[in-house]
Design a protein around this motif. Structure first.
Motif, PDB file in Angstrom:
ATOM      1  N   GLU A  25      55.926  56.109  32.007  1.00 10.79           N
ATOM      2  CA  GLU A  25      54.524  56.355  31.685  1.00 10.79           C
ATOM      3  C   GLU A  25      53.666  55.528  32.634  1.00 10.79           C
ATOM      4  O   GLU A  25      53.955  54.358  32.876  1.00 10.79           O
ATOM      5  CB  GLU A  25      54.243  55.949  30.243  1.00 10.79           C
ATOM      6  CG  GLU A  25      52.861  56.304  29.776  1.00 10.79           C
ATOM      7  CD  GLU A  25      52.674  55.998  28.306  1.00 10.79           C
ATOM      8  OE1 GLU A  25      52.332  54.836  27.987  1.00 10.79           O
ATOM      9  OE2 GLU A  25      52.861  56.906  27.486  1.00 10.79           O
ATOM     10  N   SER A  26      52.626  56.168  33.180  1.00  8.07           N
ATOM     11  CA  SER A  26      51.752  55.472  34.115  1.00  8.07           C
ATOM     12  C   SER A  26      50.342  56.047  34.040  1.00  8.07           C
ATOM     13  O   SER A  26      50.155  57.211  33.674  1.00  8.07           O
ATOM     14  CB  SER A  26      52.284  55.620  35.542  1.00  8.07           C
ATOM     15  OG  SER A  26      51.435  54.956  36.451  1.00  8.07           O
ATOM     16  N   GLU A  27      49.388  55.250  34.427  1.00  7.34           N
ATOM     17  CA  GLU A  27      48.000  55.706  34.424  1.00  7.34           C
ATOM     18  C   GLU A  27      47.697  56.634  35.600  1.00  7.34           C
ATOM     19  O   GLU A  27      46.712  57.367  35.564  1.00  7.34           O
ATOM     20  CB  GLU A  27      47.058  54.510  34.413  1.00  7.34           C
ATOM     21  CG  GLU A  27      47.179  53.751  33.105  1.00  7.34           C
ATOM     22  CD  GLU A  27      46.107  52.712  32.901  1.00  7.34           C
ATOM     23  OE1 GLU A  27      45.086  52.753  33.614  1.00  7.34           O
ATOM     24  OE2 GLU A  27      46.292  51.873  32.019  1.00  7.34           O
ATOM     25  N   THR A  28      48.534  56.600  36.651  1.00 10.82           N
ATOM     26  CA  THR A  28      48.334  57.477  37.795  1.00 10.82           C
ATOM     27  C   THR A  28      49.604  58.267  38.086  1.00 10.82           C
ATOM     28  O   THR A  28      50.710  57.842  37.741  1.00 10.82           O
ATOM     29  CB  THR A  28      47.959  56.683  39.065  1.00 10.82           C
ATOM     30  OG1 THR A  28      49.083  55.888  39.459  1.00 10.82           O
ATOM     31  CG2 THR A  28      46.739  55.810  38.839  1.00 10.82           C
ATOM     32  N   LYS A 137      50.188  64.961  31.262  1.00  8.96           N
ATOM     33  CA  LYS A 137      49.124  63.963  31.170  1.00  8.96           C
ATOM     34  C   LYS A 137      48.552  64.056  29.764  1.00  8.96           C
ATOM     35  O   LYS A 137      48.034  65.096  29.354  1.00  8.96           O
ATOM     36  CB  LYS A 137      48.033  64.212  32.203  1.00  8.96           C
ATOM     37  CG  LYS A 137      46.988  63.104  32.218  1.00  8.96           C
ATOM     38  CD  LYS A 137      46.006  63.256  33.345  1.00  8.96           C
ATOM     39  CE  LYS A 137      45.041  62.063  33.333  1.00  8.96           C
ATOM     40  NZ  LYS A 137      44.053  62.173  34.397  1.00  8.96           N
ATOM     41  N   LYS A 141      47.213  59.209  30.441  1.00  8.14           N
ATOM     42  CA  LYS A 141      48.408  58.686  31.104  1.00  8.14           C
ATOM     43  C   LYS A 141      49.369  59.816  31.436  1.00  8.14           C
ATOM     44  O   LYS A 141      49.507  60.769  30.679  1.00  8.14           O
ATOM     45  CB  LYS A 141      49.115  57.656  30.224  1.00  8.14           C
ATOM     46  CG  LYS A 141      48.331  56.383  30.054  1.00  8.14           C
ATOM     47  CD  LYS A 141      49.165  55.322  29.403  1.00  8.14           C
ATOM     48  CE  LYS A 141      48.376  54.020  29.334  1.00  8.14           C
ATOM     49  NZ  LYS A 141      49.186  52.937  28.825  1.00  8.14           N
ATOM     50  N   TYR A 142      50.033  59.645  32.568  1.00  8.37           N
ATOM     51  CA  TYR A 142      51.084  60.581  32.965  1.00  8.37           C
ATOM     52  C   TYR A 142      52.410  60.090  32.391  1.00  8.37           C
ATOM     53  O   TYR A 142      52.662  58.882  32.345  1.00  8.37           O
ATOM     54  CB  TYR A 142      51.208  60.644  34.492  1.00  8.37           C
ATOM     55  CG  TYR A 142      50.041  61.327  35.150  1.00  8.37           C
ATOM     56  CD1 TYR A 142      50.046  62.703  35.349  1.00  8.37           C
ATOM     57  CD2 TYR A 142      48.940  60.591  35.577  1.00  8.37           C
ATOM     58  CE1 TYR A 142      48.973  63.326  35.959  1.00  8.37           C
ATOM     59  CE2 TYR A 142      47.867  61.212  36.186  1.00  8.37           C
ATOM     60  CZ  TYR A 142      47.889  62.581  36.377  1.00  8.37           C
ATOM     61  OH  TYR A 142      46.822  63.198  36.982  1.00  8.37           O
ATOM     62  N   SER A 143      53.240  61.038  31.967  1.00  8.50           N
ATOM     63  CA  SER A 143      54.550  60.655  31.446  1.00  8.50           C
ATOM     64  C   SER A 143      55.581  61.719  31.797  1.00  8.50           C
ATOM     65  O   SER A 143      55.248  62.880  32.040  1.00  8.50           O
ATOM     66  CB  SER A 143      54.507  60.455  29.929  1.00  8.50           C
ATOM     67  OG  SER A 143      54.222  61.677  29.291  1.00  8.50           O
TER      68      SER A 143
END
Length: 150
Positions: A25-28, A137, A141-143
């Protein structure tokens, strides 16, 4: 306040029969790819010491979906680790752009040749699979989930 190293990891490992799986998981979107690369590296090997001469390698990928792009990117990293005996220590730059119906990834890696005595390969990763992979998304957040065939 963080109390364990696990709290700093942007990915977590999952129980999976006969394979290794992890969620990221990330914000970008770029962060999702970078964190997936470091999770792959952690699955592959433990390094106590690597060569002192750093090298730069460039990876370029073009695909039509983000999932295809992530699998291609991780497969190229896997090739470098297991067949070229080279491991990245830093991902200097990673960019993802859409153009002409394709999604392009460009990545600059800094790393070293793997010293056989300094590297403890944990498992051999045969391939990165598409099993259960979907980049989404949600809530800013992208996962995704990545399953590695070992």
């Amino acid at each position: 306040m963080h109390t364990t190293i696990e709290e700093f990891m942007p990915y977590k490992f999952l129980d999976h029969t006969a394979d290794v799986a992890f969620e990221v998981e990330s914000e970008t979107l770029e962060g999702l790819f970078v964190d997936s690369a470091f999770a792959l590296k952690e699955v592959a090997c433990e390094l106590s010491n690597i060569g002192s001469k750093s090298e730069t390698k460039i990876i370029n990928c073009n695909e039509i979906t983000l999932e295809l792009l992530l699998v291609e990117f991780l497969n190229q990293l896997n090739f470098l680790i297991f067949f070229k005996k080279w491991i990245f220590t830093t991902i200097q730059k990673l960019s993802i752009n859409k153009a002409d119906g394709e999604i392009n990834l460009s990545c600059e890696l800094i790393g070293n040749k793997i010293d056989a005595e300094a590297c403890n390969f944990k498992v051999e990763i045969k391939a990165i699979t598409f099993h259960q992979m979907k980049i989404e998304k949600r809530k800013g957040k992208y996962s995704t989930k990545v399953v590695l065939d070992i």
